[in-house]
Design an enzyme around this catalytic site. Structure first.
Site, PDB file in Angstrom:
ATOM      1  N   LYS A  44       0.843  -1.216   0.000  1.00 46.33           N
ATOM      2  CA  LYS A  44       0.000   0.000   0.000  1.00 46.33           C
ATOM      3  C   LYS A  44       0.871   1.256   0.000  1.00 46.33           C
ATOM      4  O   LYS A  44       0.367   2.379   0.036  1.00 46.33           O
ATOM      5  CB  LYS A  44      -0.910   0.018   1.233  1.00 46.33           C
ATOM      6  CG  LYS A  44      -1.954  -1.062   1.264  1.00 46.33           C
ATOM      7  CD  LYS A  44      -3.108  -0.803   2.202  1.00 46.33           C
ATOM      8  CE  LYS A  44      -2.779  -0.558   3.616  1.00 46.33           C
ATOM      9  NZ  LYS A  44      -3.960  -0.515   4.491  1.00 46.33           N
ATOM     10  N   LYS A  46       2.779   2.134   2.473  1.00 53.66           N
ATOM     11  CA  LYS A  46       2.734   2.687   3.835  1.00 53.66           C
ATOM     12  C   LYS A  46       3.748   1.962   4.708  1.00 53.66           C
ATOM     13  O   LYS A  46       3.943   0.765   4.573  1.00 53.66           O
ATOM     14  CB  LYS A  46       1.356   2.407   4.466  1.00 53.66           C
ATOM     15  CG  LYS A  46       0.258   3.370   4.117  1.00 53.66           C
ATOM     16  CD  LYS A  46      -1.016   3.001   4.909  1.00 53.66           C
ATOM     17  CE  LYS A  46      -1.744   4.245   5.351  1.00 53.66           C
ATOM     18  NZ  LYS A  46      -2.993   3.986   6.053  1.00 53.66           N
TER      19      LYS A  46
END
Ligand code: C2G
Length: 133
Positions: A44, A46
């Site tokens: 993602k 992240k």
């Protein structure tokens, strides 16, 4: 029993997450949270401050949460919904429309995000305080 599912990283657990979980639970009797694994967070784009185990520990202390499963890829939602007999899929509206493909197998609810709070902002505050000290 009406079952609800939602997904997320839930890093640096904050009021915005709590409000999402509280409102998600209002849509049923049982709330399953698909918690993003550390590896999936990378997919993602992240990096979380807390690893999966710590994020899971904090999430499991929240009364609204009845079950936590690991979210490992973008494509597991349909399987999760079937496997866990989910009736309602809930996400914050920053994901508005992204999961409409699930409408054929369960009810979809996109909830307004809680303004002025995010894990990123908390990280920045933490960093600034540390830089100053
Ligand atoms: N959220 C919110 N208000 C905020 C911050 C977050 O309502 N101020 C909601 C998000 O919309 C999301 C949930 O809280 O529904 C979890 O947020 P994140 O941990 O940032 O989740 P995200 O990285 O968006 O992951 O497959 C779906 C993804 O795993 C969602």
């Amino acid at each position: 029993m009406k079952k609800v599912i939602t997904y997320g990283t839930f890093d640096l657990l904050h009021y915005g997450h709590l409000e999402l979980l509280r409102r998600a639970k209002e849509h049923g009797d049982y709330l399953v949270v698909g918690l993003s694994s550390d590896e999936f967070n990378k997919a993602k784009g992240k990096t979380s401050y807390f690893d999966y185990e710590k994020r899971k520990e904090m999430l499991s202390a929240i009364t609204y949460v009845d079950e936590i499963i690991s979210e490992n890829d973008w494509n597991q939602k349909e399987k999760d919904i079937e496997l866990h007999n989910i009736n309602v899929f809930v996400m914050g509206n920053d994901w508005q429309g992204e999961f409409d493909n699930l409408a054929s197998i369960c009810e979809l609810v996109y909830l307004p995000r809680t303004p002025n709070i995010s894990s990123t902002a908390i990280k920045d505050i933490h960093k600034n305080v540390n830089d100053r000290s």
